[in-house]
Design a protein around this motif. Structure first.
Motif, short mmCIF file in Angstrom:
data_model
loop_
_atom_site.label_atom_id
_atom_site.label_comp_id
_atom_site.label_asym_id
_atom_site.label_seq_id
_atom_site.Cartn_x
_atom_site.Cartn_y
_atom_site.Cartn_z
N ARG A 17 44.44 23.51 1.48
CA ARG A 17 43.14 22.97 1.91
C ARG A 17 43.27 22.40 3.33
O ARG A 17 42.38 22.59 4.17
CB ARG A 17 42.65 21.90 0.94
CG ARG A 17 42.08 22.48 -0.34
CD ARG A 17 41.35 21.45 -1.17
NE ARG A 17 42.18 20.33 -1.57
CZ ARG A 17 42.94 20.29 -2.65
NH1 ARG A 17 43.00 21.32 -3.46
NH2 ARG A 17 43.65 19.21 -2.94
N LEU A 18 44.36 21.73 3.58
CA LEU A 18 44.60 21.17 4.91
C LEU A 18 44.68 22.28 5.96
O LEU A 18 44.11 22.17 7.04
CB LEU A 18 45.89 20.34 4.90
CG LEU A 18 46.33 19.71 6.20
CD1 LEU A 18 45.27 18.78 6.75
CD2 LEU A 18 47.63 18.96 6.00
N ARG A 19 45.38 23.36 5.62
CA ARG A 19 45.46 24.50 6.53
C ARG A 19 44.07 25.03 6.84
O ARG A 19 43.73 25.34 7.99
CB ARG A 19 46.31 25.61 5.93
CG ARG A 19 46.42 26.82 6.88
CD ARG A 19 47.12 28.02 6.29
NE ARG A 19 48.35 27.70 5.63
CZ ARG A 19 48.71 28.20 4.45
NH1 ARG A 19 47.93 29.03 3.79
NH2 ARG A 19 49.85 27.89 3.91
N GLY A 20 43.21 25.11 5.82
CA GLY A 20 41.84 25.57 6.03
C GLY A 20 41.08 24.66 6.96
O GLY A 20 40.29 25.13 7.80
N GLN A 21 41.31 23.36 6.84
CA GLN A 21 40.62 22.41 7.73
C GLN A 21 41.10 22.58 9.17
O GLN A 21 40.29 22.54 10.11
CB GLN A 21 40.84 20.99 7.24
CG GLN A 21 40.08 20.70 5.97
CD GLN A 21 40.37 19.34 5.41
OE1 GLN A 21 41.53 18.96 5.22
NE2 GLN A 21 39.32 18.58 5.15
N VAL A 22 42.39 22.77 9.36
CA VAL A 22 42.92 22.95 10.72
C VAL A 22 42.40 24.27 11.29
O VAL A 22 42.05 24.35 12.48
CB VAL A 22 44.46 22.88 10.73
CG1 VAL A 22 45.02 23.27 12.09
CG2 VAL A 22 44.92 21.47 10.34
N GLU A 23 42.33 25.30 10.46
CA GLU A 23 41.78 26.57 10.93
C GLU A 23 40.31 26.43 11.31
O GLU A 23 39.84 27.09 12.25
CB GLU A 23 41.98 27.65 9.87
CG GLU A 23 43.43 28.08 9.75
CD GLU A 23 43.70 28.99 8.56
OE1 GLU A 23 42.79 29.19 7.71
OE2 GLU A 23 44.83 29.50 8.47
N ALA A 24 39.58 25.56 10.62
CA ALA A 24 38.18 25.30 10.98
C ALA A 24 38.10 24.66 12.36
O ALA A 24 37.18 24.97 13.14
CB ALA A 24 37.52 24.41 9.94
N VAL A 25 39.05 23.79 12.68
CA VAL A 25 39.10 23.19 14.03
C VAL A 25 39.32 24.30 15.05
O VAL A 25 38.63 24.36 16.08
CB VAL A 25 40.22 22.13 14.13
CG1 VAL A 25 40.39 21.66 15.57
CG2 VAL A 25 39.94 20.96 13.21
N GLU A 26 40.25 25.18 14.77
CA GLU A 26 40.54 26.29 15.69
C GLU A 26 39.30 27.16 15.90
O GLU A 26 38.94 27.50 17.03
CB GLU A 26 41.69 27.13 15.14
CG GLU A 26 42.06 28.30 16.04
CD GLU A 26 43.19 29.14 15.47
OE1 GLU A 26 43.77 29.92 16.25
OE2 GLU A 26 43.49 29.03 14.26
N ARG A 27 38.62 27.49 14.80
CA ARG A 27 37.41 28.32 14.91
C ARG A 27 36.33 27.60 15.72
O ARG A 27 35.64 28.22 16.54
CB ARG A 27 36.88 28.68 13.53
CG ARG A 27 37.70 29.72 12.80
CD ARG A 27 37.00 30.24 11.55
NE ARG A 27 36.68 29.19 10.59
CZ ARG A 27 37.49 28.72 9.65
NH1 ARG A 27 38.71 29.22 9.54
NH2 ARG A 27 37.09 27.77 8.82
N ALA A 28 36.19 26.31 15.50
CA ALA A 28 35.17 25.54 16.24
C ALA A 28 35.48 25.54 17.73
O ALA A 28 34.58 25.68 18.56
CB ALA A 28 35.10 24.11 15.70
N LEU A 29 36.75 25.38 18.07
CA LEU A 29 37.12 25.38 19.49
C LEU A 29 36.91 26.77 20.10
O LEU A 29 36.42 26.88 21.23
CB LEU A 29 38.58 24.94 19.65
CG LEU A 29 38.84 23.47 19.36
CD1 LEU A 29 40.34 23.19 19.31
CD2 LEU A 29 38.15 22.58 20.37
N GLU A 30 37.28 27.81 19.35
CA GLU A 30 37.06 29.17 19.86
C GLU A 30 35.58 29.46 20.05
O GLU A 30 35.19 30.16 20.98
CB GLU A 30 37.69 30.19 18.90
CG GLU A 30 39.20 30.22 18.98
CD GLU A 30 39.83 31.16 17.97
OE1 GLU A 30 39.13 31.62 17.04
OE2 GLU A 30 41.04 31.41 18.11
N ALA A 31 34.74 28.90 19.19
CA ALA A 31 33.30 29.11 19.28
C ALA A 31 32.63 28.15 20.26
O ALA A 31 31.41 28.17 20.40
CB ALA A 31 32.66 28.97 17.90
#
Length: 91
Positions: A17-31
């Motif tokens: 779940r933590l990995r998913g949250q960090v990936e969401a940060v990455e996606r937000a920054l990319e977007a």
């Protein structure tokens, strides 16, 4: 068997779940999401990490410091390990 091995499935689920949250940060920054959105995602990730750390610390205390069948030497070693980790975590 260590207490982390006993709780392996639960701990790994938290890490995923933590990995998913960090990936969401990455996606937000990319977007190029707004800073407030990124900050909220980061706060959630940090909270998840802190929750995982707290769970493992609690297990460590129960297994390596407070367990009734431990020798004083084992308790002192467990407490020392915990203090070392806390000092590192607090930096």
């Amino acid at each position: 068997m260590s207490h982390t091995a006993k709780e392996k499935a639960k701990l790994l689920a938290r890490v995923r779940r933590l990995r998913g949250q960090v990936e969401a940060v990455e996606r937000a920054l990319e977007a190029e999401a707004g800073c407030a959105e990124v900050l909220h995602l980061l706060a959630a990730s940090r909270g998840a990490m802190n929750g995982l750390v707290a769970e493992i610390i609690g297990d460590h205390v129960r297994e390596h410091v407070a367990a009734h069948d431990l020798s004083e030497t084992a308790r002192a070693e467990g407490a020392g390990q915990l203090l070392e980790v806390i000092r590192t975590y607090m930096k």
